[in-house]
Design an enzyme around this catalytic site. Sequence first.
Site, mmCIF file in Angstrom:
data_model
loop_
_atom_site.group_PDB
_atom_site.id
_atom_site.type_symbol
_atom_site.label_atom_id
_atom_site.label_comp_id
_atom_site.label_asym_id
_atom_site.label_seq_id
_atom_site.Cartn_x
_atom_site.Cartn_y
_atom_site.Cartn_z
ATOM 1 N N CYS A 128 0.828 -1.187 0.000
ATOM 2 C CA CYS A 128 0.000 0.000 0.000
ATOM 3 C C CYS A 128 0.865 1.241 0.000
ATOM 4 O O CYS A 128 2.063 1.182 0.268
ATOM 5 C CB CYS A 128 -0.866 0.032 1.258
ATOM 6 S SG CYS A 128 -1.877 -1.436 1.447
ATOM 7 N N CYS A 155 12.693 -3.201 4.477
ATOM 8 C CA CYS A 155 12.410 -4.157 3.397
ATOM 9 C C CYS A 155 13.324 -3.877 2.213
ATOM 10 O O CYS A 155 13.210 -2.838 1.556
ATOM 11 C CB CYS A 155 10.959 -4.026 2.963
ATOM 12 S SG CYS A 155 10.602 -4.923 1.452
ATOM 13 N N CYS A 185 6.173 -13.237 2.072
ATOM 14 C CA CYS A 185 6.349 -12.053 2.923
ATOM 15 C C CYS A 185 5.159 -11.944 3.865
ATOM 16 O O CYS A 185 4.020 -12.020 3.432
ATOM 17 C CB CYS A 185 6.432 -10.792 2.065
ATOM 18 S SG CYS A 185 6.572 -9.297 3.063
ATOM 19 N N CYS A 216 15.480 -6.390 6.093
ATOM 20 C CA CYS A 216 14.752 -7.656 6.095
ATOM 21 C C CYS A 216 15.011 -8.313 4.741
ATOM 22 O O CYS A 216 14.767 -7.703 3.704
ATOM 23 C CB CYS A 216 13.253 -7.444 6.279
ATOM 24 S SG CYS A 216 12.314 -8.981 6.119
ATOM 25 N N CYS A 250 12.287 -12.851 2.345
ATOM 26 C CA CYS A 250 11.786 -13.513 1.137
ATOM 27 C C CYS A 250 12.909 -14.247 0.398
ATOM 28 O O CYS A 250 12.655 -15.193 -0.346
ATOM 29 C CB CYS A 250 11.056 -12.530 0.228
ATOM 30 S SG CYS A 250 12.000 -11.091 -0.268
#
Length: 500
Positions: free
Chosen positions: A2, A255, A412, A474, A477
């Site tokens: 988002c 991220c 994720c 992070c 994934c």
Amino acid sequence: MCGVFGVYNSKTPAEDAFYGLYSLQHRGQEAAGVVVAGYDEKKKKTVYRQHKGMGLVSEVYKDPEIFKKMPGYAAIGHNRYSTTGASKSASNIQPFSLTYRSGNLAIAHNGNLTNSRALRKELTERGVIFQASSDTEIIPHLAALSKEKEPLHQIYHALRQVQGAFSLVILANDQLIAARDPYGVRPLALGKKTNPETKEATYYVASETCAFDILSVDYLRDIEPGEILLIDKFSAKNHKPSSLFLPPSKRKARCIFEYVYFARPDSLVFNHSVDKVRRNLGKSLARESMVEHPNDDQHQIVVSVPDSSNTAALGFVRESNKISRPARFEHGLIRNHYVGRTFIQPGKESREIKVRSKYNIIRGVLQDRQIVVIDDSIVRGTTAKMLIKLIREAGPKEIHLHISSPPITNPCFYGMDFPTKGQLLTYMFADAKDNDEEIENIRKYIGVDSLKYLSLQGMLNSAPRFEHETHSYCTACFTGDYPIRMTDATTDKEEYDSGE
Ligand code: 5GP
Ligand code: MG
């Protein structure tokens, strides 16, 4: 995924939110919403007005009358990413707004909470009524149940209880609050514009700074990991906004996929240029590339999969030439920009027609050449497989596929809209005896002469370093190393898949 936006002390908050969301459109195309705080002369208090809808920002706010109906001085807005199942329901469109004992509250969230299931159960048992299936709604309910008096402290209290990824913009009566989780998973930036005559300040908050550029707003800084920033009438008079901080986490977990794929290259994310990081990813990939150069004096032809890997491809070409591997960037694939994510494909060969509708080849560029195709990532693998088939039709000499990130092996739980593990391409080849065999199997499946993924270290070395941090990103994934405990994490995908 988002995009979020907030503005305080503007004469045109609804319009500002429109333009902000418009430039954050890539972060979510399923739905958009804006809540405006305005002073009601008759009621002698601030009231909230909202307009939300399914679709692109330009579709939801097509009618200019909408803006006339939303006068005010502050606003928050949200773009929702196209996911599946429950999320398609209109009740999940953000911002959420509610009235409670301390007044009005509206909230917009980017990220995913990881303890939402347990909190939701607890709140439901206490009699709380939920209107949507989204995890975000938990936050205003926790704030409303807090014994604190000030909305800022109620929100602090609520955010102490939630875990996971959250970049938030909140309207609380006549205040704007921006908050980011202590790990700093999702980006959130602060901007400001000063009126040269009155010296009053207008503050802006957005997921990415491209939302500031469209409004000619200066980027000030990021909302820090764990920061809860209060913008109110004193900040409008040019007093510095005040902040509270959540207890710090042991490590940070920005991220890295924001840099790899998600954010716009013209944005600053985590206080660094996405363009620069993405070029670095391409440069690192060139250094790691093992493709033998054709010995007939020809350049390697480097083709990006537009638009997401354009920047990485430029970095790749630059570095290749530097290390004496003559390469030339060419537009070999052309993308149709009118194909949206919601594009429906009738007919049996729908996956093929989907790729063919989005991309076409330029034969003359590809024929009889050694082609290096750069893409930023392989998720399900459908794009790569179909694209390579398409490129083969042009009759290239060799096709080498280079990916500017490592193989995606895990879903994720912090907001990126990845499929479940079973739908990732790597899952199909997970029983290979080692990494080399896995990559070789993927190479055969996609049908290329060679396949190269950027190494994990190569990716991390391409991203900015943050002082005094042992872990800044992070990479779950790619590695399965989940920095935030996720015992009861839910994703929209999970809900959808189990219901199928
Ligand atoms: P695949 O076909 O392997 O599932 O998708 C890979 C392509 O999708 C790549 O070209 C990449 O740029 C793009 N991509 C990577 N991550 C995402 C994502 O989260 N959402 C969408 N829509 N596309 C993605
Ligand atoms: Mg792409």
